[in-house]
Scaffold this active site. Structure first.
Site, PDB file in Angstrom:
ATOM      1  N   HIS A 199      -3.770   1.161   7.890  1.00  0.00           N
ATOM      2  CA  HIS A 199      -2.235   1.626   8.091  1.00  0.00           C
ATOM      3  C   HIS A 199      -2.270   2.920   6.968  1.00  0.00           C
ATOM      4  CE1 HIS A 199       2.102   1.267   8.025  1.00  0.00           C
ATOM      5  NE2 HIS A 199       1.838   1.785   6.719  1.00  0.00           N
ATOM      6  N   GLU A 200      -2.773   2.749   5.645  1.00  0.00           N
ATOM      7  CA  GLU A 200      -2.713   3.669   4.812  1.00  0.00           C
ATOM      8  C   GLU A 200      -3.579   5.057   5.229  1.00  0.00           C
ATOM      9  OE1 GLU A 200      -0.178   3.590   2.955  1.00  0.00           O
ATOM     10  OE2 GLU A 200      -0.021   1.644   3.054  1.00  0.00           O
ATOM     11  N   GLY A 213       0.764  -1.223  -0.127  1.00  0.00           N
ATOM     12  CA  GLY A 213       0.051  -0.118   0.025  1.00  0.00           C
ATOM     13  C   GLY A 213       0.763   1.214   0.133  1.00  0.00           C
ATOM     14  N   CYS A 228       6.342  -0.562   6.778  1.00  0.00           N
ATOM     15  CA  CYS A 228       6.187   0.651   6.047  1.00  0.00           C
ATOM     16  C   CYS A 228       7.110   1.081   5.057  1.00  0.00           C
ATOM     17  CB  CYS A 228       5.676   1.737   7.026  1.00  0.00           C
ATOM     18  SG  CYS A 228       5.470   3.485   6.064  1.00  0.00           S
ATOM     19  N   LEU A 229       6.622   1.310   3.988  1.00  0.00           N
ATOM     20  CA  LEU A 229       7.739   1.784   2.843  1.00  0.00           C
ATOM     21  C   LEU A 229       8.757   3.016   3.416  1.00  0.00           C
ATOM     22  CD1 LEU A 229       5.840   1.388  -0.681  1.00  0.00           C
ATOM     23  CD2 LEU A 229       7.477  -0.179   0.497  1.00  0.00           C
ATOM     24  N   GLN A 277       3.083  10.043   1.684  1.00  0.00           N
ATOM     25  CA  GLN A 277       4.470   9.398   1.647  1.00  0.00           C
ATOM     26  C   GLN A 277       5.128   9.583   0.150  1.00  0.00           C
ATOM     27  OE1 GLN A 277       2.771   5.010   2.008  1.00  0.00           O
ATOM     28  NE2 GLN A 277       4.699   5.047   3.268  1.00  0.00           N
ATOM     29  N   HIS A 281      -1.740   7.177   7.378  1.00  0.00           N
ATOM     30  CA  HIS A 281      -1.061   8.051   6.999  1.00  0.00           C
ATOM     31  C   HIS A 281      -1.646   9.450   6.333  1.00  0.00           C
ATOM     32  CE1 HIS A 281       3.035   6.131   6.629  1.00  0.00           C
ATOM     33  NE2 HIS A 281       2.608   5.130   5.858  1.00  0.00           N
TER      34      HIS A 281
END
Ligand code: CO
Length: 177
Positions: A138-139, A46, A96-97, A51, A142
């Site tokens: 999670h997204e 995701g 997480c990226l 981000q 963000h």
């Protein structure tokens, strides 16, 4: 289309609130296309617009569906997503990226019902379970300036990370068969 730079955890942009999208225009489509490229390149589950440095309520989720024993990979675009309903609870590891190499145990709902808009401004509802529910929460976090590290009960040890990598390699080997 282009691959955009993914912000790291030290970037203050990750801790800001993202704004609602009001124009479903070419600029939004370009952002979504670039986010798709960026997500594919990073091999993530995701990605949220903040981000890549854009404070707009836009996210992508990769859904893995197993139908007729076939693994189908589908990228879902959500604009202005809102969680309408949550069911159950799951506790599991999450990464997480923007925080490469770090995984933490985070409690999430087992299932979520989301209302969102597609890139053309059409509203839809989507139910995600398990890993997909985790990715959606999670997204959406963000978009509210929340990074999973602030929610983690604890972080995985080096040994647990090794086990996770080994398991992933095994799964991938099975997928190739
Ligand atoms: Co993340």
């Amino acid at each position: 289309m282009a691959i955009r730079n993914i912000l790291g955890e030290r970037d203050t942009g990750l801790y800001k609130n993202s704004r609602i999208v009001t124009d479903f225009n070419k600029r939004l489509h370009l952002l979504l296309d670039d986010m798709r490229d960026t997500l594919a390149d990073a091999n993530g589950l995701g990605l949220a617009a903040p981000q890549v440095g854009v404070l707009r309520r836009v996210l992508l989720i990769v859904e893995m569906r197993n139908e007729d024993d076939e693994l189908i990979e589908d990228v879902i675009e959500m604009v202005n997503p809102e969680i309408m309903e949550t069911t159950g609870e799951q506790s599991g590891s999450e990464g997480c990226l923007s925080v490469p190499g770090l995984y933490g145990i985070v409690v999430r709902p087992e299932s979520v019902l989301v209302r969102a808009y597609d890139r053309h401004g059409k509203q839809f509802e989507y139910r995600g379970d398990g890993l997909t529910a985790r990715a959606i929460c999670h997204e959406i976090d963000h978009l509210n300036g929340v990074v999973f590290t602030s929610l983690a009960k604890r972080f995985l040890t080096e040994e647990e990370l090794e086990n996770m990598r080994a398991q992933r390699e095994e799964d991938e080997a099975e997928d190739r068969q």
